[in-house]
Write a protein that holds these residues in place. Structure first.
Motif: not given
Length: 408
Positions: A15-32
């Motif tokens: 429904h809502q994401v605080t900062d989707e681009a930054a979150l997507a980048a963080r999830m690509k870096q490894g286990v979150l």
């Protein structure tokens, strides 16, 4: 690692994401590690919490770490979000009983352990019960704006209705934000998931992590789930749709999904099963009598996730025998009674009616059947003569059935 947001959005979880681009980048870096909190207000969760459980399951399936936060501490306060009045205060003993019941649900959906993507379960009582009030206010409270807290929709509604809003409840926002901070410090949790009614609390928690740890933290909410007719998910005329088998049998759980409204089938298949989306779209497009086949798939797949494939298959077969062959299947839900017993009382005992008056109305509306025969006499009793192979089948409408067996 980066599939989570894509799949979650495709299936309808976001429904809502605080900062989707930054979150997507963080999830690509490894286990979150990411968490959802569940307060211990009952000894089981119900279907209304199932979307939260499913998104944690998806998180794990896409290579990240679910953290299940049990609200042993916050349950002593009570979440005021969008409630007309304060929750009744629970004792420590009640909270422990409820917590034990809730724990059982998660073993069906998540893999727990010590590995990098294994789920863990923690209890916020571990830190909230030890808080010293003055240091907490100085260190944490100063980061919360009362102006901002008063502007939150869940608070505004209570104040506009001039309904009591205690200082105890007002503290809940601080405690939930502090949970995020503690989970970040203890387990590296940088994402909180929750229902859309938690958006304000989640944003303030992420903000607290940034303020006190100077690190990024994120929030994702799921949409408010209602049925096509506008009813709240998880509630039926017979009561809550519980996830624990001892509170609601696998058969009754299967029937809940089988009875979904036609317009909900596609959406529910996406949210509450793990069928490929191509198959979800195919089933969701079925119309007319064919939609019943899609409902059976929904019921079986959803039940298999919670209760196992064997129990789901048995529920489907029981339904087939009961409804397609008209047999009083041995695996239908059962109640026991000392016979003879008034049929009105048995209808209430079975959960078909909330009162004797309501049960009488069911009879007058031709809504009750005994052994598949309509009941027209409100004073009718069930006797030993009504038993077929040791049981009588009582039905309300076409889809709710129980077996009555003599007590003792």
């Amino acid at each position: 690692m980066d599939d989570f947001l894509h799949i979650a959005r495709e299936r309808g979880y976001i429904h809502q994401v605080t900062d989707e681009a930054a979150l997507a980048a963080r999830m690509k870096q490894g286990v979150l590690p990411a968490y959802i909190g569940f307060d211990c207000t009952a000894d089981s969760l119900h279907v209304g919490s199932l979307m939260q459980i499913m998104i944690l399951r998806l998180l794990q399936r896409t290579g990240h770490k679910p953290v299940v936060l049990m609200g042993g501490g916050t349950s002593k306060v009570g979440d005021p979000s969008f409630r007309d009045e304060a929750r009744p205060l629970l004792t420590d003993a009640q909270i422990e009983v409820n917590k034990a019941g809730i724990r059982k649900v998660f073993d069906a959906f998540l893999s727990f352990g010590t590995g990098p993507t294994d789920a863990i379960m923690v209890d916020n009582a571990d830190w909230l019960d030890k808080l010293l009030y003055i240091p907490f206010l100085r260190e944490v409270g100063r980061h919360f704006s009362v102006n901002r807290m008063l502007s939150m929709e869940s608070v505004k509604q209570r104040l506009e209705r001039e309904q009591s809003f205690s200082f105890l409840e007002f503290n809940y926002m601080l405690l939930q934000g502090y949970d995020f901070l503690e989970l970040f410090r203890r387990h590296g949790v940088a994402l909180q998931l929750g229902g859309s009614d938690q958006w304000g609390n989640i944003v303030m928690g992420a903000d607290l992590v940034r303020r006190m740890e100077a690190k990024e933290a994120f929030g994702v909410t799921t949409p408010l789930l209602t049925t096509a007719s506008g009813a709240k998910m998880g509630k039926t005329a017979a009561g809550a749709v519980w996830l624990n088998a001892e509170k609601l049998s696998p058969y009754d759980y299967w029937q809940f999904w089988r009875n979904a409204e036609d317009a909900d089938v596609g959406r529910f298949l996406a949210l509450f099963t793990e069928l490929p989306m191509d198959e979800v779209r195919r089933l969701g497009a079925l119309a007319g009598s064919e939609v019943n086949e899609a409902k059976k798939v929904l019921a079986t797949e959803a039940t298999a996730l919670l209760h196992g494939r064997a129990a789901a298959g048995q529920a489907a077969e029981t339904a087939r025998r009961a409804f397609e062959e008209g047999q009083a299947a041995e695996t239908l839900p059962t109640i026991s009674a000392t016979l003879p017993a008034p049929l009105i009382d048995l209808a209430v005992q079975a959960g078909f009616a909330g009162s004797k008056g309501e049960a009488r109305r069911l009879v007058r509306q031709n809504g009750l059947r005994l052994n598949d025969e309509p009941v027209s006499d409100e004073t009718r009793s069930v006797t030993g003569d009504d038993l077929r192979d040791g049981a009588a089948k009582l039905s309300a409408g076409r889809k709710r059935h129980v077996l009555i067996r003599p007590a003792g």
